[in-house]
Design an enzyme around this catalytic site. Structure first.
Site, PDB file in Angstrom:
ATOM      1  N   GLY B  49       0.872  -1.168   0.000  1.00 28.58           N
ATOM      2  CA  GLY B  49       0.000   0.000   0.000  1.00 28.58           C
ATOM      3  C   GLY B  49       0.904   1.211   0.000  1.00 28.58           C
ATOM      4  O   GLY B  49       2.007   1.149   0.542  1.00 28.58           O
ATOM      5  N   THR B  50       0.489   2.307  -0.594  1.00 27.16           N
ATOM      6  CA  THR B  50       1.446   3.384  -0.749  1.00 27.16           C
ATOM      7  C   THR B  50       1.200   4.593   0.140  1.00 27.16           C
ATOM      8  O   THR B  50       1.831   4.704   1.176  1.00 27.16           O
ATOM      9  CB  THR B  50       1.590   3.738  -2.230  1.00 27.16           C
ATOM     10  OG1 THR B  50       0.299   3.711  -2.819  1.00 27.16           O
ATOM     11  CG2 THR B  50       2.448   2.716  -2.922  1.00 27.16           C
TER      12      THR B  50
END
Lengths: 230, 272
Positions: B49-50
């Protein structure tokens, strides 16, 4: 070494059952009613801190009468059962039926194996997701006997009288205020007193809520509902 | 049957413990996230996930995150959800290895709900933040192998009557931030953006705009972070946590603000 007295199994069970029933009869009663938007639970309970009704899971509620420490124990066991199941499978897989069976097993075992049986009756209610499907209400007795009830249920000292009263007066699809009024009248059917909001603990499984359907009705709202129902 | 001596010795441990984590460790240890030893070598580039961020405003806190999960140079998912409701008054935004992070969020949710049901009241915000910190510490062996999970935790503090937010490091270190913070691969850009745009006591709409601007800046500079996907109609997920609870900002509203931001940027673009 003195020999223990022989007691026939029938006599032993009878004594235990009588002991448990006496304990339960001392406590105040609880009624449960299906109403238009879900399930209503009403307990005569002057304490605002020690609950007789509580949330187990999304659609499931618990109610207990009798000895507080014993049904509190069962309540926590129920929450544990439901949370572990919901965590390892999915939230939708937690059902009242499985929980009611677990209670029935536990109470049955305690009744036959322990010297002192639990002096409790518990109730597990599950509200149906949609209007068409069925609500579930399970009533589990001190010896593990399990019954599924429809429309209404009562437990505690005056349960029989309350059930008779509800049989005559219960109607399907009542709005919340009317159902509450009926529940309170049922609780006082054997007593010569009126119950105010301070003597009551009330909660609902409200189908219209998102995910967690359990909701306690706070004192103020309860007073208003009762005032309108009178 | 247990013998009488042991039967009551552990009585308080057993009956009064409202922790779901302890329950799981005792009764279903195979379900604990840290049950199996961390792998010596992490599978090639698991999805990450960023960017997630949290911004304090007048009524509470906003949490926002882009919707992309990235595995190496590839898009692993375009619609992943990174902001989870922890309970009625708090949320957790996950960044890092998507698998363990999602599992941690789920365990955290259950932990809070279990406590609330057993005890009959909510944990304090401080207590929730500490609990999350302990979970991150449990993940340390896996983090050392590259499966890093670093969430943001934000919530409404009923006692103080304000929104608060906490950031973490991989060892479970917990740091309270006063105004805003971002986490994940695009976090630096988002944080820079928030530094310029954040103002004290912003109203809801301003805060929403600032949060989305920051996500746009992160998506602009960081290849891992997804922007607004107008073709597929995928927009960042934004949640608001206020006195009245945890609420999702409707997608229509997020879309409108995204389009406004894009229009403003297109107008001001200097061709660079």
């Amino acid at each position: 070494m003195p020999l223990p007295y022989y007691v026939s199994p029938e006599q032993m069970m009878k004594d235990k059952a009588e002991y448990a029933r006496k304990g339960i009869a001392r406590g105040r009663s609880i009624v449960t009613l299906e109403y238009a938007d879900g399930i209503l639970l009403v307990a005569e309970n002057p304490s605002t801190l020690l609950h007789k009704i509580s949330e187990i899971y999304d659609r499931i509620a618990f109610a207990g009468v009798g000895k507080y420490n014993e049904f509190e124990n069962l309540r926590i066991a129920g929450i544990r059962h439901a949370d572990v199941k919901g965590y390892s499978y999915s939230r939708g897989d937690v059902t009242a039926k499985a929980l009611a069976n677990a209670y029935s097993q536990a109470l049955g075992n305690i009744f036959t194996q322990d010297i002192k049986p639990f002096e409790v009756e518990v109730l597990v209610a599950e509200v149906a997701e949609a209007n068409g499907s069925k609500n579930e209400i399970y009533h589990i007795l001190y010896d593990g006997t399990i019954e599924d009830e429809h429309n209404y249920a009562a437990m505690g000292g005056q349960a029989d009288e309350i059930r008779r009263f509800l049989k005559d007066h219960y109607r399907e699809g009542l709005p919340l205020g009317d159902a509450l009024g009926l529940g309170v009248r049922a609780l006082t059917v054997t007593q010569n007193k009126t119950l105010s909001e301070r003597d009551l603990e009330v909660a609902v499984l409200d189908r219209t809520k998102v995910q967690r359907k359990f909701r306690r009705i706070p004192l103020e709202a309860l007073g208003q509902l009762l005032g309108a129902a009178r | 049957m247990m013998d009488q001596g042991n039967r009551w010795r552990g009585v308080f441990n057993d009956y009064s413990n409202p922790s779901f984590m302890d329950l799981l460790r005792r009764e279903a240890p195979h379900l604990m996230p840290s049950a199996s030893p961390a792998p010596q070598e992490v599978p090639h580039e698991p999805p990450h996930g960023t960017t997630v961020l949290s911004v304090r405003y007048r009524d509470g806190v906003i949490m926002a995150g882009d919707r992309q999960a990235t595995a190496g140079f590839q898009v692993a998912s375009r619609r992943i959800e990174k902001i989870f409701k922890a309970d009625e008054l708090s949320g957790v935004g996950i960044a890092g290895a998507a698998g363990p992070a999602t599992e941690m969020a789920k365990l955290f949710q259950t932990e809070l709900e279990h406590y609330e049901k057993v005890e009959g009241e909510n944990l304090s915000l401080e207590g929730k933040a500490n609990r999350l910190s302990q979970m991150i510490r449990m993940n340390l062996p896996a983090a050392m192998q590259g499966l890093i999970v670093v969430p943001i935790f934000a919530g409404y503090d009923e006692k103080a009557g304000v929104g608060r937010l906490f950031k973490y490091d991989i060892t479970g270190g917990r740091y309270e931030e006063t105004n805003y913070d971002a986490q994940g691969s695009g976090a630096n850009y988002a944080r820079d953006s928030l530094k310029k745009l954040w103002k004290r006591d912003m109203a809801r709409d301003d805060a929403l705009r600032v949060a989305l601007e920051a996500l746009f800046d992160a998506a602009d500079e960081d290849v891992g972070t997804g922007g607004a996907d107008l073709v597929r109609g995928i927009f960042p997920s934004v949640k608001m946590i206020t006195r009245s609870g945890f609420a999702e900002v409707p997608e229509d509203e997020v879309r409108r603000v995204c389009e406004a931001v894009l229009a403003d940027r297109a107008r001001n673009a200097t061709g660079s």
